[in-house]
Design a protein around this motif. Structure first.
Motif, PDB file in Angstrom:
ATOM      1  N   UNK A  94       0.757  -1.300  -0.128  1.00  0.00           N
ATOM      2  CA  UNK A  94      -0.225   0.059  -0.279  1.00  0.00           C
ATOM      3  C   UNK A  94       0.921   1.457   0.467  1.00  0.00           C
ATOM      4  N   UNK A  95       0.781   2.180  -1.157  1.00  0.00           N
ATOM      5  CA  UNK A  95       1.526   3.253  -0.595  1.00  0.00           C
ATOM      6  C   UNK A  95       1.319   4.060  -0.318  1.00  0.00           C
ATOM      7  N   UNK A  96       2.347   5.456   0.972  1.00  0.00           N
ATOM      8  CA  UNK A  96       1.732   5.765   1.563  1.00  0.00           C
ATOM      9  C   UNK A  96       0.613   6.149   1.038  1.00  0.00           C
ATOM     10  N   UNK A  97      -0.210   6.909   2.081  1.00  0.00           N
ATOM     11  CA  UNK A  97      -1.329   7.057   2.283  1.00  0.00           C
ATOM     12  C   UNK A  97      -2.237   7.183   1.802  1.00  0.00           C
ATOM     13  N   UNK A  98      -2.514   5.165   1.423  1.00  0.00           N
ATOM     14  CA  UNK A  98      -3.537   4.123   0.984  1.00  0.00           C
ATOM     15  C   UNK A  98      -3.137   3.205   1.850  1.00  0.00           C
ATOM     16  N   UNK A 105       7.239  12.331   7.084  1.00  0.00           N
ATOM     17  CA  UNK A 105       7.376  13.133   6.497  1.00  0.00           C
ATOM     18  C   UNK A 105       6.749  14.125   5.123  1.00  0.00           C
ATOM     19  N   UNK A 106       7.317  15.506   5.333  1.00  0.00           N
ATOM     20  CA  UNK A 106       6.641  16.047   4.367  1.00  0.00           C
ATOM     21  C   UNK A 106       6.884  15.545   2.769  1.00  0.00           C
ATOM     22  N   UNK A 107       7.847  15.033   2.626  1.00  0.00           N
ATOM     23  CA  UNK A 107       8.040  14.509   0.758  1.00  0.00           C
ATOM     24  C   UNK A 107       6.341  14.245   0.556  1.00  0.00           C
ATOM     25  N   UNK A 108       6.285  14.614  -0.315  1.00  0.00           N
ATOM     26  CA  UNK A 108       5.504  13.902  -1.317  1.00  0.00           C
ATOM     27  C   UNK A 108       5.152  13.089  -2.616  1.00  0.00           C
ATOM     28  N   UNK A 109       6.835  12.963  -2.934  1.00  0.00           N
ATOM     29  CA  UNK A 109       6.570  12.716  -4.510  1.00  0.00           C
ATOM     30  C   UNK A 109       7.076  11.011  -4.940  1.00  0.00           C
ATOM     31  N   UNK A 181      -6.517  17.880 -11.239  1.00  0.00           N
ATOM     32  CA  UNK A 181      -6.535  16.320 -10.502  1.00  0.00           C
ATOM     33  C   UNK A 181      -7.232  15.199  -9.605  1.00  0.00           C
ATOM     34  N   UNK A 182      -7.491  16.410  -8.619  1.00  0.00           N
ATOM     35  CA  UNK A 182      -7.993  16.490  -7.488  1.00  0.00           C
ATOM     36  C   UNK A 182      -9.533  16.073  -7.725  1.00  0.00           C
ATOM     37  N   UNK A 183     -10.192  16.500  -8.537  1.00  0.00           N
ATOM     38  CA  UNK A 183     -11.460  16.602  -8.659  1.00  0.00           C
ATOM     39  C   UNK A 183     -11.820  15.782  -9.549  1.00  0.00           C
ATOM     40  N   UNK A 184     -11.268  15.128 -10.147  1.00  0.00           N
ATOM     41  CA  UNK A 184     -11.390  13.396 -11.436  1.00  0.00           C
ATOM     42  C   UNK A 184     -11.043  12.491 -10.055  1.00  0.00           C
ATOM     43  N   UNK A 226      -2.894  13.077   0.261  1.00  0.00           N
ATOM     44  CA  UNK A 226      -3.480  12.312  -1.376  1.00  0.00           C
ATOM     45  C   UNK A 226      -2.893  13.730  -2.220  1.00  0.00           C
ATOM     46  N   UNK A 227      -4.158  15.100  -1.976  1.00  0.00           N
ATOM     47  CA  UNK A 227      -4.399  15.917  -2.756  1.00  0.00           C
ATOM     48  C   UNK A 227      -3.033  16.471  -2.889  1.00  0.00           C
ATOM     49  N   UNK A 228      -2.114  16.341  -1.795  1.00  0.00           N
ATOM     50  CA  UNK A 228      -0.577  17.002  -1.930  1.00  0.00           C
ATOM     51  C   UNK A 228       0.622  16.091  -2.959  1.00  0.00           C
ATOM     52  N   UNK A 229      -0.235  14.478  -2.652  1.00  0.00           N
ATOM     53  CA  UNK A 229       0.638  13.617  -3.822  1.00  0.00           C
ATOM     54  C   UNK A 229       0.175  14.234  -5.394  1.00  0.00           C
TER      55      UNK A 229
END
Length: 270
Positions: A94-98, A105-109, A181-184, A226-229
């Motif tokens: 499961x990827x981070x935040x899934x 960590x603040x890195x969302x890349x 992309x967030x809306x989608x 996830x929006x930050x991702x």
């Protein structure tokens, strides 16, 4: 009230265990944990404790199945596990935040996601593997191949690209009729989820409205992160570079893919 998506999880998890994979949580670094499904034969229990020891190295070629944005790992890949497990050691994170994976960590890349997965695989005793990435997971797979070429045997990518540039992002959203992309990809309503399924699924099945509501509640948590991702995926045209991949890349594409169309896949191949 009972969430029908949530109550089906124990059944799904039981079927996955029968197929040969079991859940295993790893601490990648302080504050970062990732849930994996790993080959059952790599986990041995200490006699008398019932707790698994350090995982063994896989005895078959390792495959890493990386999910997209609309569902966690085992939900995305549930229909492939049984067939692949016969010839391969299958690892499904499961990827981070899934799912239950998270990080302070603040890195969302995508590069950070890639680093965490590789660190996890090393803990699990995997030193060579094939990353198989779908959609957002394909971007993570490309980052793995770019940063860890000595560990990657080859790459399989479906419906994804190495880098989401401003131009590609804007063109895709305009074509699909979404402002962001967030809306989608992070729908908040049944109407939004149905629109996503219509775009992302070749032949969408009919589900009652209640099931759509339950799916949104279970599968679309951690919305802020996830929006930050999604924000971290897009890079400017000036910064975008085509990496050198020394390994073979296999593209598996849908002829009617609406998010990343077939023409884009052909251009990327060239």
């Amino acid at each position: 009230m009972v969430n029908f998506v949530e109550v089906q999880k124990p059944l799904l998890y039981g079927l996955m265990k029968m197929a040969g994979v079991v859940p295993y949580t790893l601490e990648i670094e302080p504050g970062t944990k990732i849930n994996f499904w790993v080959p059952k034969e790599t986990l041995k229990k200490k006699s008398g404790t019932g707790k698994p020891t350090k995982p063994d190295k896989p005895k078959k070629p390792a495959v890493l199945l990386i999910h997209g944005f609309a569902g966690e790992g085992i939900v995305t890949w549930q229909f492939q596990v049984g067939a692949l497990s016969k010839k391969y050691s299958v690892y499904i994170p499961d990827l981070l935040f899934f799912g239950g994976s998270y990080s302070d960590n603040s890195d969302r890349s995508p590069a950070f996601q890639a680093d965490c997965l590789v660190k996890g695989l090393r803990i699990l005793g995997v030193d060579k593997f094939v990353p198989v990435g779908f959609s957002y997971g394909g971007m993570v797979a490309f980052k793995i191949a770019e940063a860890y070429p000595d560990m990657v045997r080859s790459i399989v990518v479906s419906g994804s690209i190495p880098t989401m540039t401003d131009t590609i992002n804007e063109a895709s959203l305009n074509r699909l009729g979404f402002s962001s992309s967030t809306d989608l990809l992070l729908p908040t309503s049944v109407k939004g989820l149905k629109a996503l399924f219509t775009i992302a699924v070749h032949k969408p099945l009919w589900f009652p409205k209640r099931l759509f509501k339950d799916y949104i509640e279970v599968m679309f948590n951690n919305r802020k992160e996830r929006a930050e991702l999604l924000e971290a995926v897009v890079v400017s045209n000036k910064e975008a570079q085509i990496p050198h991949f020394p390994r073979k890349i296999h593209f598996l594409w849908g002829e009617s893919d609406q998010i990343f169309d077939l023409e884009l896949a052909r251009d990327m191949k060239e």
